[in-house]
Design a protein around this motif. Structure first.
Motif, short mmCIF file in Angstrom:
data_model
loop_
_atom_site.label_atom_id
_atom_site.label_comp_id
_atom_site.label_asym_id
_atom_site.label_seq_id
_atom_site.Cartn_x
_atom_site.Cartn_y
_atom_site.Cartn_z
N GLN A 436 3.26 20.05 82.55
CA GLN A 436 4.49 20.28 82.15
C GLN A 436 5.55 19.10 82.03
OE1 GLN A 436 5.20 23.32 80.66
NE2 GLN A 436 3.11 23.87 81.27
N GLN A 437 5.13 18.01 82.72
CA GLN A 437 6.07 16.99 83.11
C GLN A 437 6.25 16.33 81.86
OE1 GLN A 437 4.45 14.01 85.83
NE2 GLN A 437 5.77 12.51 85.39
N LYS A 438 7.64 15.71 81.50
CA LYS A 438 8.14 14.99 80.36
C LYS A 438 8.34 13.45 80.86
CE LYS A 438 10.49 18.66 78.05
NZ LYS A 438 12.00 18.92 77.38
N PHE A 439 7.40 12.55 79.86
CA PHE A 439 7.72 11.21 80.29
C PHE A 439 8.89 10.44 79.28
CE2 PHE A 439 3.23 12.66 80.96
CZ PHE A 439 3.14 12.32 82.31
N ASN A 440 9.10 9.45 79.70
CA ASN A 440 10.05 8.58 78.56
C ASN A 440 9.27 7.92 77.51
OD1 ASN A 440 8.56 6.58 80.20
ND2 ASN A 440 10.26 5.18 80.12
N PHE A 441 8.03 8.52 77.11
CA PHE A 441 7.22 8.17 76.09
C PHE A 441 6.57 9.33 75.54
CE2 PHE A 441 4.83 6.82 79.67
CZ PHE A 441 3.65 7.54 79.73
N TYR A 442 6.10 9.28 74.32
CA TYR A 442 5.57 10.19 73.73
C TYR A 442 4.17 10.17 74.17
CZ TYR A 442 2.73 12.88 70.18
OH TYR A 442 1.90 13.71 69.77
N LEU A 443 3.54 11.28 74.64
CA LEU A 443 2.14 11.43 75.05
C LEU A 443 1.34 12.39 74.12
CD1 LEU A 443 -0.25 10.76 76.99
CD2 LEU A 443 0.54 12.68 78.41
N GLY A 444 0.25 11.78 73.37
CA GLY A 444 -0.55 12.55 72.50
C GLY A 444 -1.96 12.60 72.94
N ILE A 445 -2.09 14.05 73.45
CA ILE A 445 -3.24 14.55 74.03
C ILE A 445 -3.87 15.53 73.55
CG2 ILE A 445 -2.74 13.23 76.24
CD1 ILE A 445 -2.19 16.07 77.49
N LYS A 446 -3.30 16.55 72.90
CA LYS A 446 -3.77 17.90 72.06
C LYS A 446 -4.89 17.58 71.11
CE LYS A 446 0.28 20.55 73.34
NZ LYS A 446 1.29 21.63 72.86
N LYS A 447 -5.78 18.57 71.01
CA LYS A 447 -6.84 18.21 69.85
C LYS A 447 -6.21 18.86 68.58
CE LYS A 447 -10.68 17.87 72.83
NZ LYS A 447 -12.20 18.70 73.20
N TYR A 448 -6.23 18.35 67.59
CA TYR A 448 -5.96 18.85 66.09
C TYR A 448 -7.21 18.84 65.34
CZ TYR A 448 -1.00 17.61 67.79
OH TYR A 448 0.05 17.57 68.78
N GLU A 449 -7.39 19.91 64.85
CA GLU A 449 -8.36 20.26 64.13
C GLU A 449 -7.92 20.70 62.50
OE1 GLU A 449 -11.19 23.20 65.02
OE2 GLU A 449 -11.66 21.98 67.03
N LEU A 450 -8.42 19.76 61.54
CA LEU A 450 -7.80 19.93 60.22
C LEU A 450 -8.34 21.17 59.50
CD1 LEU A 450 -7.67 16.39 58.79
CD2 LEU A 450 -5.84 17.76 59.57
N PRO A 451 -7.86 22.09 58.73
CA PRO A 451 -8.73 23.21 58.05
C PRO A 451 -9.47 22.63 57.18
CG PRO A 451 -6.50 22.93 57.27
CD PRO A 451 -6.54 21.99 58.28
N PRO A 452 -10.77 23.23 57.00
CA PRO A 452 -11.60 22.76 56.09
C PRO A 452 -11.31 22.78 54.61
CG PRO A 452 -12.27 25.08 56.53
CD PRO A 452 -11.22 24.68 57.61
N LEU A 453 -11.59 21.92 53.79
CA LEU A 453 -11.11 21.76 52.27
C LEU A 453 -12.35 22.18 51.60
CD1 LEU A 453 -9.19 18.34 52.57
CD2 LEU A 453 -8.18 20.61 52.96
N PRO A 454 -11.87 22.63 50.20
CA PRO A 454 -13.04 23.13 49.43
C PRO A 454 -13.76 21.98 49.01
CG PRO A 454 -11.02 23.89 48.69
CD PRO A 454 -10.75 23.00 49.77
N THR A 455 -13.31 20.50 49.02
CA THR A 455 -14.11 19.41 48.84
C THR A 455 -15.11 19.09 49.76
OG1 THR A 455 -12.37 18.01 49.53
CG2 THR A 455 -12.37 18.40 47.22
N ASP A 456 -14.99 19.53 50.97
CA ASP A 456 -15.98 19.34 52.02
C ASP A 456 -17.42 19.85 51.75
OD1 ASP A 456 -14.12 18.02 53.53
OD2 ASP A 456 -13.31 19.64 54.69
N THR A 457 -17.50 21.02 50.99
CA THR A 457 -18.63 21.65 50.76
C THR A 457 -19.22 21.14 49.30
OG1 THR A 457 -17.68 23.53 49.51
CG2 THR A 457 -18.06 23.63 51.83
#
Length: 460
Positions: A436-457
């Protein structure tokens, strides 16, 4: 019933003036193309000066009627009117000479040249009346205007502070700067188009030749606002469509000021103005990403040597001596190879060690880079045991630790870093922590998954 004829004829002046310009300019050109021993163009020249004189007469007469019925003052049109008639006399004079002698009189080219200069000057005076005296010069760079002896009044754009804007004097600090930028070139003490001066509140209240331009609490009776929202094609639209047009937010600010009473006492906070309306005017200081210090460039021989070792080594831009170093093609780089970078350690602002064989000991070397701004340690074996040493890299802004063994506790050691803005630690032990701690900088640690696109198939 026929009283409309003269005013209507006067309104043909802007159309008629182009005819003598064309005929006379054509005649002058033929004069300079002709040789004294030939009469090849004589008939065409004679006809050009005759038609030029006739239409110059009609233009001058129509201009007089426009002056009479359109509300122009004599001081505004007098020199244009006088030189218009000088053009008429000169045109008929040259026609008389060339028609009488059926040949080129003595010094005829000089006389034709003088007529052309008179024609240009007359047209310039007419342009000043319709577009303002600064129409040609206002687009020139300020330095060139000063060299020409023109007094330069650079109107600064409206700037509003993000904090405390509510206390700004609405007219002096908001409305007047808007008028200066959009209206003052035509409505100032030296060029009072329509007898209207918008350079001060007092002269604004005086109005112009058509009466008052401001009536407090009445938008319909305040041309200083109502003319701004007319279609650009409307002849009453202000500013003229060829001039700089106020943006939507500037018009909204003037509208709110008129609705408040159009006085000197109101504050910007008195109006129902949102911060979204003021956003275009907020001052945003653009800070350079890399250090602004000047640095000696790395020699071509040094860069060539680095590239031969396998480094990617390029300057940030053609105008910069800062270096971007990457080990993308030198995946075997390890701690002992640091000595190869010592010759350029002062020039390095971006260092990418992604995928190399470095250990935590490399931080002791990295901290010696005085101008380092971006550091990428992705996909390495570092654990972050001595990440706190990076606080010595005071210019460091972005740190990439993705797919390493860095823990949240090690990242916490960076808290209070003087320049750090962003830390990315995806796929690390830190990314598995619930904190829950907030830093004086942005911390990016969460995993982001993009939704599948039609072109992927799609199979190509």
């Amino acid at each position: 019933m026929i009283n409309f004829i003269f005013p209507l004829f006067g309104r043909f002046h802007p159309i008629l003036v182009h005819l003598p310009i064309g005929f006379l300019a054509f005649g002058v050109i033929l004069v300079f193309l002709s040789r004294r021993d030939t009469k090849e163009y004589l008939s065409a020249i004679r006809l050009s000066f005759l038609l030029g004189g006739i239409f110059a007469t009609l233009s001058s007469v129509s201009g007089f009627f426009q002056y009479q019925y359109e509300g122009f003052t004599w001081d505004t049109v007098q020199f244009h009117f006088i030189f218009g008639w000088i053009t008429v006399i000169s045109s008929f004079g040259l026609f008389y000479q060339i028609n009488r002698f059926n040949d080129f009189p003595k010094h005829f080219q000089i006389k034709a040249g003088v007529l052309f200069v008179i024609l240009l000057f007359t047209g310039h005076l007419g342009g000043n009346i319709t577009h303002g005296e600064e129409y040609l010069t206002e687009v020139l760079p300020p330095e060139l205007q000063s060299m020409m002896g023109i007094e330069v009044n650079q109107e600064e754009e409206l700037i509003i502070p993000e904090q405390g804007w509510e206390q700004l004097a609405y007219y002096d600090q908001v409305v007047q700067p808007i008028l200066n930028q959009n209206c003052r070139s035509c409505h100032n003490p030296r060029n009072k188009k329509g007898e209207l001066d918008l350079s001060t509140y007092e002269t604004l209240l005086e109005g112009g030749e058509n009466g008052a331009v401001l009536t407090g609490n009445s938008l319909e009776n305040s041309p200083v606002f109502s003319r701004l929202i007319l279609p650009k094609e409307d002849e009453d639209h202000m500013p003229p469509k060829e001039k700089r047009q106020p943006i939507e937010e500037e018009i909204e600010l003037i509208k709110s000021w008129v609705e408040l009473g159009g006085n000197l006492d109101s504050k910007l906070g008195d109006a129902d103005i949102t911060s979204e309306t003021l956003e275009p005017f907020f001052y945003h200081e653009e800070k350079p990403f890399y250090p602004v210090d000047e640095i000696e460039p790395a020699s071509p021989e040094t860069l060539s040597q680095l590239k031969s070792e396998g480094f990617f080594a390029e300057t940030v831009s053609e105008e910069s001596n800062w270096l971007i170093i990457s080990c993308l093609n030198f995946q075997g780089f390890e701690d002992a190879d640091w000595k190869k970078l010592k010759t350029v350690q002062n020039q390095i602002v971006s260092l990418d060690l992604t995928g190399t064989k470095i250990s935590d000991a490399i931080i002791d070397s990295v901290k010696t880079l005085p101008n380092l701004t971006v550091l990428k340690l992705n996909q390495t074996e570092i654990s972050g045991a001595n990440l706190s040493l990076l606080k010595e890299n005071t210019h460091l802004k972005n740190l990439f630790l993705n797919k390493t063994k860095v823990t949240l506790e090690e990242i916490k050691s960076l808290e209070g870093h003087p320049g750090l803005e962003k830390v990315f630690a995806f796929d690390t032990p830190a990314s598995e922590s619930d904190f829950q701690q907030k830093f004086n900088f942005y911390l990016g640690i969460k995993k982001y998954e993009l939704p599948p696109l039609p072109t992927d198939t799609i199979v190509y």
